[in-house]
Design an enzyme around this catalytic site. Structure first.
Site, mmCIF file in Angstrom:
data_model
loop_
_atom_site.group_PDB
_atom_site.id
_atom_site.type_symbol
_atom_site.label_atom_id
_atom_site.label_comp_id
_atom_site.label_asym_id
_atom_site.label_seq_id
_atom_site.Cartn_x
_atom_site.Cartn_y
_atom_site.Cartn_z
ATOM 1 N N ARG A 44 0.844 -1.192 0.000
ATOM 2 C CA ARG A 44 0.000 0.000 0.000
ATOM 3 C C ARG A 44 0.880 1.244 0.000
ATOM 4 O O ARG A 44 0.977 1.959 0.984
ATOM 5 C CB ARG A 44 -0.902 -0.020 1.224
ATOM 6 C CG ARG A 44 -2.328 0.403 0.879
ATOM 7 C CD ARG A 44 -3.192 0.443 2.082
ATOM 8 N NE ARG A 44 -2.652 1.331 3.110
ATOM 9 C CZ ARG A 44 -2.823 1.132 4.411
ATOM 10 N NH1 ARG A 44 -3.474 0.086 4.829
ATOM 11 N NH2 ARG A 44 -2.322 1.967 5.301
ATOM 12 N N HIS A 75 10.902 -20.251 9.435
ATOM 13 C CA HIS A 75 12.258 -19.819 9.119
ATOM 14 C C HIS A 75 13.254 -20.173 10.203
ATOM 15 O O HIS A 75 14.441 -20.210 9.963
ATOM 16 C CB HIS A 75 12.291 -18.328 8.851
ATOM 17 C CG HIS A 75 11.625 -17.539 9.934
ATOM 18 N ND1 HIS A 75 10.264 -17.415 9.990
ATOM 19 C CD2 HIS A 75 12.110 -16.900 10.989
ATOM 20 C CE1 HIS A 75 9.951 -16.685 11.045
ATOM 21 N NE2 HIS A 75 11.056 -16.366 11.664
ATOM 22 N N LYS A 132 15.456 -25.895 6.295
ATOM 23 C CA LYS A 132 15.595 -27.260 5.793
ATOM 24 C C LYS A 132 16.991 -27.789 6.102
ATOM 25 O O LYS A 132 17.182 -28.964 6.380
ATOM 26 C CB LYS A 132 15.368 -27.231 4.296
ATOM 27 C CG LYS A 132 15.138 -28.579 3.679
ATOM 28 C CD LYS A 132 14.642 -28.373 2.261
ATOM 29 C CE LYS A 132 14.355 -29.694 1.585
ATOM 30 N NZ LYS A 132 13.793 -29.482 0.257
ATOM 31 N N GLU A 186 15.113 -16.820 23.686
ATOM 32 C CA GLU A 186 15.401 -15.585 22.963
ATOM 33 C C GLU A 186 15.813 -14.543 23.974
ATOM 34 O O GLU A 186 15.302 -14.524 25.095
ATOM 35 C CB GLU A 186 14.151 -15.106 22.210
ATOM 36 C CG GLU A 186 13.812 -15.955 21.020
ATOM 37 C CD GLU A 186 12.518 -15.511 20.367
ATOM 38 O OE1 GLU A 186 12.589 -14.828 19.359
ATOM 39 O OE2 GLU A 186 11.451 -15.842 20.909
ATOM 40 N N ASP A 231 3.329 -19.434 19.940
ATOM 41 C CA ASP A 231 4.280 -18.816 19.032
ATOM 42 C C ASP A 231 5.442 -19.760 18.716
ATOM 43 O O ASP A 231 5.917 -19.795 17.589
ATOM 44 C CB ASP A 231 4.806 -17.522 19.680
ATOM 45 C CG ASP A 231 5.681 -16.730 18.731
ATOM 46 O OD1 ASP A 231 5.360 -16.707 17.532
ATOM 47 O OD2 ASP A 231 6.679 -16.147 19.176
ATOM 48 N N HIS A 279 7.950 -24.803 16.346
ATOM 49 C CA HIS A 279 9.376 -25.147 16.387
ATOM 50 C C HIS A 279 9.685 -26.316 17.298
ATOM 51 O O HIS A 279 10.313 -27.287 16.920
ATOM 52 C CB HIS A 279 10.204 -23.957 16.861
ATOM 53 C CG HIS A 279 9.904 -22.709 16.124
ATOM 54 N ND1 HIS A 279 9.862 -22.674 14.762
ATOM 55 C CD2 HIS A 279 9.619 -21.462 16.549
ATOM 56 C CE1 HIS A 279 9.580 -21.435 14.375
ATOM 57 N NE2 HIS A 279 9.408 -20.699 15.445
ATOM 58 N N LYS A 329 11.007 -15.502 26.149
ATOM 59 C CA LYS A 329 11.648 -14.264 25.684
ATOM 60 C C LYS A 329 12.387 -13.655 26.847
ATOM 61 O O LYS A 329 12.101 -13.951 28.009
ATOM 62 C CB LYS A 329 10.582 -13.299 25.168
ATOM 63 C CG LYS A 329 9.943 -13.805 23.884
ATOM 64 C CD LYS A 329 9.279 -12.698 23.117
ATOM 65 C CE LYS A 329 8.763 -13.180 21.781
ATOM 66 N NZ LYS A 329 9.821 -13.391 20.799
#
Lengths: 514, 378
Positions: free
Chosen positions: A68, A205, A209, A243, A262, A267, A365
């Site tokens: 946009r 991500h 792989k 994290e 999350d 994961h 976190k």
């Protein structure tokens, strides 16, 4: 001698023994939604340049941005250029940039504007003529899941989702794949309504792989790990993803979602599946998925969710050298938010191989540092022919698979301390992919985009797996929402709330210091 | 750090390596292979640099055997480079003088890494029979460079073909990987028709052109001919003839950009850079198994390539090869046509576009552009 025949499946210039020859994707373009986002700038556009630089993109490859903004093609070119300059992994080459920039287009528009999608369809059709992209187009939805439905319907409306004969259309979506079983199904229905299941690439991500294949190679290409990879030798498994950052500016996304949805849902359960699964019949995507689904369906929740799970919220503290605010003080988070930023749980895998071996999963976190690892901790030797004093400092043996950063494997075992005293202490033996192989192994996104363009089936979750993992997590979320206490506070920069330590202590174990 | 050890023995070099490792900590632990570089004094520095660069991808111990003056007393000068002076590797330079110069193997053996593969590389003149060379015989992989070997390329390659043993490979072969990849990708697309004839245009001193032609001959089993461009131009073009038309891949002289034309497809430009020696060597270190495709191109393909004295312009006139000047024109035309294109210098000067826009603005822009494109396409 007559010339060799050439067919769609038999190209005489290709030979499975020819390992030098890279596979270059066929003519195609990529249409990217959400190009103004952080991810597109920091990862996706640089990854595309890196692929071009490695000679892996087809001639005529084109990149269409959709956002946009009132931009011309050149303006978007500038955005890509800056992103490439700053974040690309491989060196900047003028000629690579020139060929790439010839195929850069921009479509201004919002998702509800029919004209914008008509413009997109016309742009893509024009690319087919001008640059020979052959009707093959991948759509990368780097946008909030809330907009998937609108975008998919728009793509369908202007015929972008249905390829002509011999061409393909693919769509890439990112996690989160829903926030519970029901919404995951809904989301899937929306996407698979428009694109066939084989054309939907779900990506994660964090777990590229490359990582998955490294893990598979470690487990199944060697003989020294597999014999001890069972409940006779393994005491327990700890899977950690920590994290050091807070939620940053993502309160809108994070609040109400929480650490378990999350991170654990995708994961950590994926890592658990890869660690615990049996050997697949072959390493093609289908068979690996079958084994993962099997082991995920054998996962059992703790009987008492109060003692088998723990959750927390970070409070103000010092992280590294910086003073940071607590979760409840973050912008956009309600003062009475019950969203957890730390979650730990114990799972059991009811199979002959793993019966009695708990899998402890934790994520959070604002923890001590950024690390993702799988620690397989072995039982103590049943009998030690040493005096107690000699083995006082000997811990349990462990194989630690470091997923990030510094991908590699650490073995922990006891060794004698040099000297006249008999004393055994833990030492570690270390292997790093970065040290034994290429320093710059391809970014997860490069692999991923290339797989999408080549149409290689991803090792990444098909819908069945996503559903399996929600089946595991939903009861826990429900319990937390209804009966659970507010999340325990923990100091930023530490390793989580005391309740998580208690969870381990009850079983007579300790969290590793990653 | 560079440590010079004049007039030394391999034992002393070995001890010093261990000591350096202990002093600097954890370096040099996971070396995956030993790269033995056999060279003359004049090429030594360049070779070390290339090997260092390549070692960033494959941490290795590099042993450079420099043959010095063969007259005089036997002497060994050693030099160890570690840390910043050695990239991701540790480099041992051994200078051999007098009778010792003929016994490179004897000084290399004690310094090889345990239990890991050995790669031999001759950056300059390659031995006539690499696998019979004492150092070549120890190695799992022998990398020659026919572009820097004395003699005409055809003769050099013939000799290498006669002496071929699994594990032999040549940097001139890695230099054509990008060409091969693009040609293979072109045949992945319809129409699926056999290639009836192929023509490669390359400089007369380029063994890469010969190998590319050899590969096409071996794989396509069609007549392949080679035409000569001016010296120093490298590979200029490849044309594959098919019933429906030709596939032309052309890289005009000194360029890093090529054009690809195929029937039924618009012409396209794509980056096709000259690969650096370091890149090629890194490629060689990536895989240590025998390269059967190279073997095929070298031993069977090359013999099938028609050796002609035709020049490039003759081939172009005869309609067997695409014209490089046409290709350069095409690439300029395509560049002009691409509206967003620009050199990095031009893009650099552009201001950052505004990072916000109102809904109406965007809607209007989309509508205008749609009208524009509809008109253009109708």
């Amino acid at each position: 001698m007559s010339p060799r025949r050439i067919t769609a499946d038999a190209n005489p210039l290709r030979d499975p023994r020819d390992k030098r020859l890279p596979r270059i994707a066929g003519p195609c373009s990529m249409v990217m939604f959400g190009v103004t986002g952080d991810l597109a700038r920091r990862k996706l556009m640089p990854a595309i340049y890196d692929l071009a630089n490695r000679g892996l993109l087809p001639p005529g490859f084109s990149l269409v941005g959709f956002a946009r903004r009132d931009w011309a093609d050149q303006d978007f070119g500038k955005i890509v250029y800056e992103a490439v300059k700053e974040h690309a992994r491989t060196p900047f080459r003028e000629e690579v940039w020139r060929s790439l920039s010839e195929g850069i287009r921009f479509v201004p528009g919002s998702f509800d504007d029919d004209a914008a999608f008509d413009l997109l369809a016309a742009t893509v059709a024009e690319l087919d003529e001008q640059r020979g992209t052959g009707g093959n187009h991948a759509f990368y939805l780097s946008i909030p899941p809330g907009s998937f439905a609108t975008v998919c319907q728009q793509l369908e409306r202007c015929g972008l989702s249905s390829p002509a004969h011999g061409a393909w259309r693919r769509v890439v979506i990112e996690k989160p794949f829903g926030h519970d079983l029901e919404s995951a199904r809904e989301l899937n229905a929306i996407v698979e309504n428009v694109f066939p299941a084989d054309s939907v690439f779900r990506i994660d991500h964090y777990l590229g792989k490359e990582t998955v294949q490294n893990l598979l190679a470690l487990r199944f290409a060697n003989t020294m790990f597999e014999p001890v990879w069972n409940n006779r030798y393994v005491d327990h498994v700890q899977i950690t993803m920590a994290e050091d950052i807070g939620i940053g500016g993502r309160a809108g996304y994070y609040d109400g979602i929480g650490a378990a949805r999350d991170v654990i849902q995708n994961h950590l359960l994926q890592l658990l599946a890869l660690t615990a699964m049996e050997e697949p019949v072959s390493f093609d995507a289908h068979n690996v998925r079958l084994e993962k689904e099997k082991v995920l369906s054998a996962v059992q929740l703790p009987h008492d969710l109060a003692t088998g799970t723990a959750r927390g919220q970070y409070s103000a503290g010092w992280q590294g050298g910086e003073r940071v605010v607590g979760y409840l003080e973050e912008d956009g988070v309600a003062a009475d938010s019950r969203t957890e930023t730390y979650a730990a749980l114990r799972l059991d895998v009811d199979s002959r191989r793993w019966a009695g071996v708990p899998f402890y999963l934790r994520t959070g976190k604002r923890l001590g540092k950024r690390v993702t690892e799988i620690a397989v901790v072995f039982t103590r030797a049943p009998h030690l022919p040493f005096a107690d004093t000699a083995t006082e400092e000997l811990g349990q043996n462990a194989v630690v698979i470091r997923v990030q950063p510094d991908e590699g494997v650490t073995l922990r075992f006891g060794a004698k301390v040099p000297g006249a005293q008999m004393e055994v202490r833990d030492v570690s033996m270390d292997f790093g992919y970065g040290r034994s192989f290429t320093e710059s192994s391809p970014e997860a996104y490069e692999r991923l985009i290339l797989d999408v363009l080549l149409g290689e089936p991803p090792l990444f979750p098909r819908h069945e797996e996503v559903e399996q993992s929600w089946r595991i997590l939903d009861p826990i979320e429900k319990y937390w929402a209804s009966k659970g206490r507010t999340p325990d506070q923990y100091v930023a920069g530490g390793w989580g709330p005391a309740s998580a330590d208690d969870l381990m202590h009850r079983d007579g174990r300790e969290w590793r210091l990653p | 750090m560079i440590v010079d050890l004049p007039n030394t023995s391999t034992g002393a070099v070995s001890r010093r390596l261990v000591q350096l490792r202990a002093d600097t900590g954890a370096m040099a632990l996971s070396r995956v292979l030993t790269l033995v570089v056999v060279t003359e004094e004049t090429d030594a520095e360049d070779a070390v640099e290339v090997a260092n660069d390549a070692s960033r991808q494959h941490p290795c111990r590099i042993i450079v055997v420099v043959t010095g003056n063969r007259r005089g007393a036997a002497r060994l000068d050693g030099q160890i480079r570690v840390g910043g002076d050695a990239g991701a590797s540790e480099v041992v330079v051994l200078r051999l003088y007098g009778p010792l110069a003929a016994h490179g193997r004897a000084v290399v053996t004690p310094l090889l890494l345990a239990d890991s593969p050995i790669v031999a590389w001759w950056p300059g003149d390659a031995p006539k029979d690499p696998s019979a060379d004492p150092i070549g015989a120890m190695a799992q992989r022998r990398v020659t460079d026919s572009a820097h070997t004395e003699g005409r390329p055809r003769a050099v390659l013939k000799r290498l073909a006669a002496a071929y043993r699994p594990g032999d490979t040549d940097l001139a072969w890695s230099r054509v990987t990008l060409w091969r990849a693009l040609l293979a990708a072109a045949l992945d697309q319809p129409p699926f028709e056999p290639v009836t004839e192929a023509t490669v245009v390359a400089a007369p001193e380029s063994p890469s052109g010969e190998l590319l032609a050899g590969w096409l001959a071996a794989r396509l089993r069609c007549p392949v001919s080679l035409a000569r461009s001016r010296r120093g131009t490298g590979i200029i073009s490849v044309r594959l003839e098919r019933a429906s038309g030709t596939v032309d891949l052309v890289r005009p002289e000194d360029g890093n950009t090529s054009t690809l034309s195929q029937p039924g497809q618009p012409d396209r430009t794509l980056a096709l850079q000259h690969r650096s020696d370091a890149e090629c060597l890194a490629d060689e270190l990536r895989r240590l198994d025998p390269d059967e495709v190279y073997e095929e191109a070298l031993t069977t393909g090359l013999a099938a390539v028609r050796a002609s004295r035709r020049t490039a312009s003759e081939a172009v006139r005869a309609g067997d090869a695409p014209s490089p000047s046409e290709a350069a024109k095409t690439s300029r035309r395509l560049r002009r046509a691409a509206r967003a294109a620009g050199t990095s210098a031009m893009v650099e000067k552009m201001p950052m576009p505004a990072d916000d826009a109102s809904g109406e603005q965007v809607q209007q822009a989309a509508a205008e552009r749609l009208a524009e494109i509809t008109e253009r396409r109708s």
